[in-house]
Design a protein around this motif. Sequence first.
Motif, short mmCIF file in Angstrom:
data_model
loop_
_atom_site.label_atom_id
_atom_site.label_comp_id
_atom_site.label_asym_id
_atom_site.label_seq_id
_atom_site.Cartn_x
_atom_site.Cartn_y
_atom_site.Cartn_z
N LEU A 58 0.83 -1.21 0.00
CA LEU A 58 0.00 0.00 0.00
C LEU A 58 0.86 1.25 0.00
O LEU A 58 0.53 2.25 -0.67
CB LEU A 58 -0.93 0.00 1.22
N ALA A 59 1.97 1.23 0.74
CA ALA A 59 2.85 2.39 0.79
C ALA A 59 3.49 2.66 -0.57
O ALA A 59 3.58 3.82 -1.02
CB ALA A 59 3.93 2.19 1.85
N GLY A 73 -8.44 1.99 2.65
CA GLY A 73 -8.02 0.61 2.83
C GLY A 73 -6.94 0.46 3.89
O GLY A 73 -6.96 -0.49 4.68
N LYS A 74 -6.03 1.42 3.92
CA LYS A 74 -4.97 1.40 4.92
C LYS A 74 -5.53 1.55 6.33
O LYS A 74 -5.15 0.81 7.25
CB LYS A 74 -3.99 2.54 4.61
N VAL A 75 -6.44 2.50 6.51
CA VAL A 75 -7.06 2.71 7.82
C VAL A 75 -7.85 1.47 8.24
O VAL A 75 -7.81 1.06 9.41
CB VAL A 75 -7.97 3.95 7.79
N VAL A 110 8.93 -0.02 3.61
CA VAL A 110 9.63 -1.04 2.84
C VAL A 110 10.94 -1.42 3.51
O VAL A 110 11.38 -2.57 3.46
CB VAL A 110 9.88 -0.55 1.40
N PHE A 111 11.60 -0.47 4.17
CA PHE A 111 12.86 -0.71 4.88
C PHE A 111 12.63 -0.50 6.36
O PHE A 111 13.02 0.54 6.91
CB PHE A 111 13.97 0.21 4.38
N LEU A 143 2.61 7.48 11.87
CA LEU A 143 3.31 7.80 10.63
C LEU A 143 2.33 8.16 9.51
O LEU A 143 2.55 9.12 8.76
CB LEU A 143 4.16 6.60 10.20
N PHE A 144 1.25 7.41 9.41
CA PHE A 144 0.27 7.64 8.35
C PHE A 144 -0.40 9.00 8.51
O PHE A 144 -0.57 9.75 7.53
CB PHE A 144 -0.77 6.53 8.38
#
Length: 249
Positions: free
Chosen positions: A12-13, A59-61, A148-149, A81-82
Amino acid sequence: MSQQIYVINAALAVLLLLLALCAGFMTGSLAFRKTGESLRHGAIATLSLLGAMSLISIGKVTMLIATYSYRSWFVLDSALLFLTLIMAPTAAIAVFSLPRLLQLAKLQPRLTESAVSRTKRRAASEVKLVVPIQVLVIEALLYAAINVFPLGMAHRKQVLIIGLFVLMSPAVLIWRQSIRRRRIHRDDGTSAVHYIKRIVFITMAFMLLAFGIIHTMNNAKTLSDDGAAERNDKLPFSITLSPVGYRSK
């Protein structure tokens, strides 16, 4: 379960970043459209990208709410962070960029191939229209990098320092876009610089997509292997064969 959460979160990110890159590129090039009809289509395409990003954010929430009972610390950290990196610039886009994009999307040029007037080009390059979306691109890049990292707590201070520099980016972008808007009548978008920018954008988008997918899959495999090893280490007992029968250890 942690492997699935990580893959979905990272995917998603990365998807948000790609859509933000496209929206930022299209917004920055609106003022260089040749005709009024092209300008209107560009505004509509940008609105569509922002709409797609809104659906992904929902969708993320939803995912964060669904996984709260599983890992509350992960959800709270990810939600912070979001909200900071994605929702804050999104709110600025809703207040400043969205009304101006809607005005451009409603343009009805008298002739389909009529040239864009200087007034419309200046409106398409307005600071309040362009900068909020460009800020979202930068913060989406930072958000994708963090997901991702994934970094341990030992590196949180470095991430915070980078985040503070990112928060300073709006001032630089406002200054840059103000200069571009004042000089918009001298640039018709046909120079070699604009062609190079398009090539760089397309190349970077494909590289980010490929690198994000590869690294996410590698990290997911590592999580899966670590989880299997942890489960094997936590076996409660073993059974061995002895002359008098079975004996548990």
